[in-house]
Design a protein around this motif. Structure first.
Motif, PDB file in Angstrom:
ATOM      1  N   ASN A   1       0.571  -1.165   0.306  1.00 17.91           N
ATOM      2  CA  ASN A   1       0.198   0.007  -0.305  1.00 17.91           C
ATOM      3  C   ASN A   1       0.391   1.221   0.128  1.00 17.91           C
ATOM      4  O   ASN A   1       0.231   2.256  -0.979  1.00 17.91           O
ATOM      5  CB  ASN A   1      -0.884   0.025   1.652  1.00 17.91           C
ATOM      6  N   LEU A   2       2.063   1.670   0.952  1.00 19.90           N
ATOM      7  CA  LEU A   2       2.866   2.216   0.553  1.00 19.90           C
ATOM      8  C   LEU A   2       3.537   2.775  -0.358  1.00 19.90           C
ATOM      9  O   LEU A   2       3.201   3.905  -1.598  1.00 19.90           O
ATOM     10  CB  LEU A   2       3.990   2.051   2.255  1.00 19.90           C
ATOM     11  N   GLY A   3       3.656   1.215  -1.384  1.00 18.06           N
ATOM     12  CA  GLY A   3       4.003   1.769  -2.765  1.00 18.06           C
ATOM     13  C   GLY A   3       3.321   2.410  -3.892  1.00 18.06           C
ATOM     14  O   GLY A   3       3.148   3.441  -4.490  1.00 18.06           O
ATOM     15  N   VAL A   4       1.864   1.584  -3.624  1.00 16.32           N
ATOM     16  CA  VAL A   4       0.736   1.902  -3.911  1.00 16.32           C
ATOM     17  C   VAL A   4       1.027   4.569  -3.798  1.00 16.32           C
ATOM     18  O   VAL A   4       0.672   4.617  -5.329  1.00 16.32           O
ATOM     19  CB  VAL A   4      -0.692   1.725  -4.105  1.00 16.32           C
ATOM     20  N   VAL A   5       0.768   4.405  -2.685  1.00 15.75           N
ATOM     21  CA  VAL A   5       0.189   5.904  -2.521  1.00 15.75           C
ATOM     22  C   VAL A   5       1.659   6.670  -2.507  1.00 15.75           C
ATOM     23  O   VAL A   5       0.952   7.535  -3.515  1.00 15.75           O
ATOM     24  CB  VAL A   5       0.817   6.148  -0.721  1.00 15.75           C
ATOM     25  N   LEU A   6       2.841   6.302  -2.845  1.00 14.39           N
ATOM     26  CA  LEU A   6       4.177   7.143  -3.715  1.00 14.39           C
ATOM     27  C   LEU A   6       4.385   7.000  -5.018  1.00 14.39           C
ATOM     28  O   LEU A   6       4.015   7.775  -5.232  1.00 14.39           O
ATOM     29  CB  LEU A   6       5.189   6.253  -2.903  1.00 14.39           C
ATOM     30  N   ALA A   7       3.805   6.018  -5.973  1.00 19.90           N
ATOM     31  CA  ALA A   7       3.130   5.686  -7.091  1.00 19.90           C
ATOM     32  C   ALA A   7       2.324   6.902  -7.415  1.00 19.90           C
ATOM     33  O   ALA A   7       2.265   7.962  -8.240  1.00 19.90           O
ATOM     34  CB  ALA A   7       3.365   4.124  -7.322  1.00 19.90           C
ATOM     35  N   ALA A   8       0.789   6.411  -6.531  1.00 18.42           N
ATOM     36  CA  ALA A   8       0.024   7.721  -6.439  1.00 18.42           C
ATOM     37  C   ALA A   8       0.525   9.126  -6.557  1.00 18.42           C
ATOM     38  O   ALA A   8       0.285  10.102  -7.499  1.00 18.42           O
ATOM     39  CB  ALA A   8      -1.264   7.326  -5.924  1.00 18.42           C
ATOM     40  N   LEU A   9       1.144   9.286  -5.501  1.00 18.03           N
ATOM     41  CA  LEU A   9       1.928  10.356  -5.978  1.00 18.03           C
ATOM     42  C   LEU A   9       2.694  11.118  -6.339  1.00 18.03           C
ATOM     43  O   LEU A   9       2.129  12.263  -7.310  1.00 18.03           O
ATOM     44  CB  LEU A   9       2.315  11.171  -4.275  1.00 18.03           C
ATOM     45  N   ARG A  10       3.241  10.735  -7.074  1.00 13.18           N
ATOM     46  CA  ARG A  10       4.158  10.595  -8.312  1.00 13.18           C
ATOM     47  C   ARG A  10       3.640  10.910  -9.290  1.00 13.18           C
ATOM     48  O   ARG A  10       3.975  11.515 -10.060  1.00 13.18           O
ATOM     49  CB  ARG A  10       5.200   9.960  -8.421  1.00 13.18           C
ATOM     50  N   LEU A  11       2.204   9.946  -9.874  1.00 13.72           N
ATOM     51  CA  LEU A  11       1.559  10.819 -10.552  1.00 13.72           C
ATOM     52  C   LEU A  11       1.003  11.060 -10.954  1.00 13.72           C
ATOM     53  O   LEU A  11       0.289  11.252 -12.117  1.00 13.72           O
ATOM     54  CB  LEU A  11       0.886   8.769 -11.487  1.00 13.72           C
ATOM     55  N   GLY A  12       0.285  11.575  -9.794  1.00 16.92           N
ATOM     56  CA  GLY A  12      -0.257  13.456  -9.565  1.00 16.92           C
ATOM     57  C   GLY A  12      -1.401  13.144  -9.302  1.00 16.92           C
ATOM     58  O   GLY A  12      -2.464  13.580  -9.952  1.00 16.92           O
ATOM     59  N   LEU A  13      -2.184  11.288  -9.055  1.00 18.20           N
ATOM     60  CA  LEU A  13      -3.667  10.702  -8.520  1.00 18.20           C
ATOM     61  C   LEU A  13      -4.083  11.157  -7.338  1.00 18.20           C
ATOM     62  O   LEU A  13      -5.240  11.739  -7.189  1.00 18.20           O
ATOM     63  CB  LEU A  13      -3.439   9.154  -9.047  1.00 18.20           C
ATOM     64  N   LEU A  14      -3.109  11.607  -6.686  1.00 15.90           N
ATOM     65  CA  LEU A  14      -3.388  12.231  -5.271  1.00 15.90           C
ATOM     66  C   LEU A  14      -2.656  13.861  -5.443  1.00 15.90           C
ATOM     67  O   LEU A  14      -1.998  13.852  -6.211  1.00 15.90           O
ATOM     68  CB  LEU A  14      -2.888  11.245  -4.319  1.00 15.90           C
ATOM     69  N   PRO A  15      -3.455  14.352  -5.003  1.00 13.33           N
ATOM     70  CA  PRO A  15      -2.958  15.618  -4.428  1.00 13.33           C
ATOM     71  C   PRO A  15      -1.686  15.256  -3.642  1.00 13.33           C
ATOM     72  O   PRO A  15      -1.755  15.032  -2.972  1.00 13.33           O
ATOM     73  CB  PRO A  15      -4.064  16.681  -3.519  1.00 13.33           C
ATOM     74  N   PRO A  16      -0.774  16.852  -4.138  1.00  8.97           N
ATOM     75  CA  PRO A  16       0.548  16.921  -3.695  1.00  8.97           C
ATOM     76  C   PRO A  16       0.483  16.431  -1.763  1.00  8.97           C
ATOM     77  O   PRO A  16      -0.081  17.148  -1.222  1.00  8.97           O
ATOM     78  CB  PRO A  16       1.175  17.571  -4.023  1.00  8.97           C
ATOM     79  N   ALA A  17       1.501  15.925  -1.221  1.00  9.71           N
ATOM     80  CA  ALA A  17       0.896  15.646   0.377  1.00  9.71           C
ATOM     81  C   ALA A  17       1.326  17.104   0.668  1.00  9.71           C
ATOM     82  O   ALA A  17       0.753  17.353   1.769  1.00  9.71           O
ATOM     83  CB  ALA A  17       2.739  14.981   0.420  1.00  9.71           C
ATOM     84  N   GLY A  18       2.206  18.207   0.314  1.00 11.74           N
ATOM     85  CA  GLY A  18       2.181  19.670   0.877  1.00 11.74           C
ATOM     86  C   GLY A  18       1.267  19.914   0.899  1.00 11.74           C
ATOM     87  O   GLY A  18       1.229  20.702   2.036  1.00 11.74           O
ATOM     88  N   SER A  19       0.241  19.476   0.432  1.00 14.50           N
ATOM     89  CA  SER A  19      -0.881  20.262   0.113  1.00 14.50           C
ATOM     90  C   SER A  19      -1.923  19.414   1.386  1.00 14.50           C
ATOM     91  O   SER A  19      -2.586  20.587   2.135  1.00 14.50           O
ATOM     92  CB  SER A  19      -1.849  20.683  -1.645  1.00 14.50           C
ATOM     93  N   ASN A  20      -2.091  18.281   1.494  1.00  7.00           N
ATOM     94  CA  ASN A  20      -2.605  17.840   2.466  1.00  7.00           C
ATOM     95  C   ASN A  20      -1.821  16.577   3.200  1.00  7.00           C
ATOM     96  O   ASN A  20      -2.264  15.964   2.771  1.00  7.00           O
ATOM     97  CB  ASN A  20      -4.148  17.284   1.842  1.00  7.00           C
ATOM     98  N   PRO A  21      -1.046  17.125   3.795  1.00  6.85           N
ATOM     99  CA  PRO A  21       0.186  16.108   4.263  1.00  6.85           C
ATOM    100  C   PRO A  21      -0.623  14.981   5.182  1.00  6.85           C
ATOM    101  O   PRO A  21      -0.314  13.669   4.734  1.00  6.85           O
ATOM    102  CB  PRO A  21       0.944  16.751   4.991  1.00  6.85           C
TER     103      PRO A  21
END
Length: 108
Positions: A11-31
């Motif tokens: 799941n950590l890998g999926v979350v990191l990939a989604a952040l990198r691909l822009g599927l989730l808002p950047p971690a800085g905007s909603n950490p």
């Protein structure tokens, strides 16, 4: 063990990939969003599994044993994954400095 350690690691890998691909808002905007995703992914199996085994009459004891041990270990593993998420995704590493906490005598 796989549900509490292997699945959250994937799941950590999926979350990191989604952040990198822009599927989730950047971690800085909603950490807290990636942290919550890690915690939810590391939670124990739902009780529906027990209900299904009870209704079907098969494997009730085995399911109860698995659920028991998952819930016994979940406190440790969920704390671990929450700590990993806070360290990775919060800007200051998850810790608030003393200067950030300002409580006056009447601020409770």
């Amino acid at each position: 063990v796989a549900k509490l350690l292997v699945v959250p690691a994937a799941n950590l890998g999926v979350v990191l990939a989604a952040l990198r691909l822009g599927l989730l808002p950047p971690a800085g905007s909603n950490p807290l969003l990636p942290v919550v995703l890690l915690i939810v992914g590391g939670s124990p199996t739902a009780m529906n599994m027990s209900t299904i085994s009870t209704l079907s009459g098969v494997g009730q004891r085995e399911v109860a044993t698995v659920l028991f041990w998952q819930y016994c270990l979940a406190g440790v593993t969920m704390s671990l994954w929450a700590t990993v998420g806070l360290a990775l995704f919060l800007p200051d590493g998850g810790g608030a400095g003393a200067e950030e906490i300002e409580l006056g005598s009447g601020d409770l």
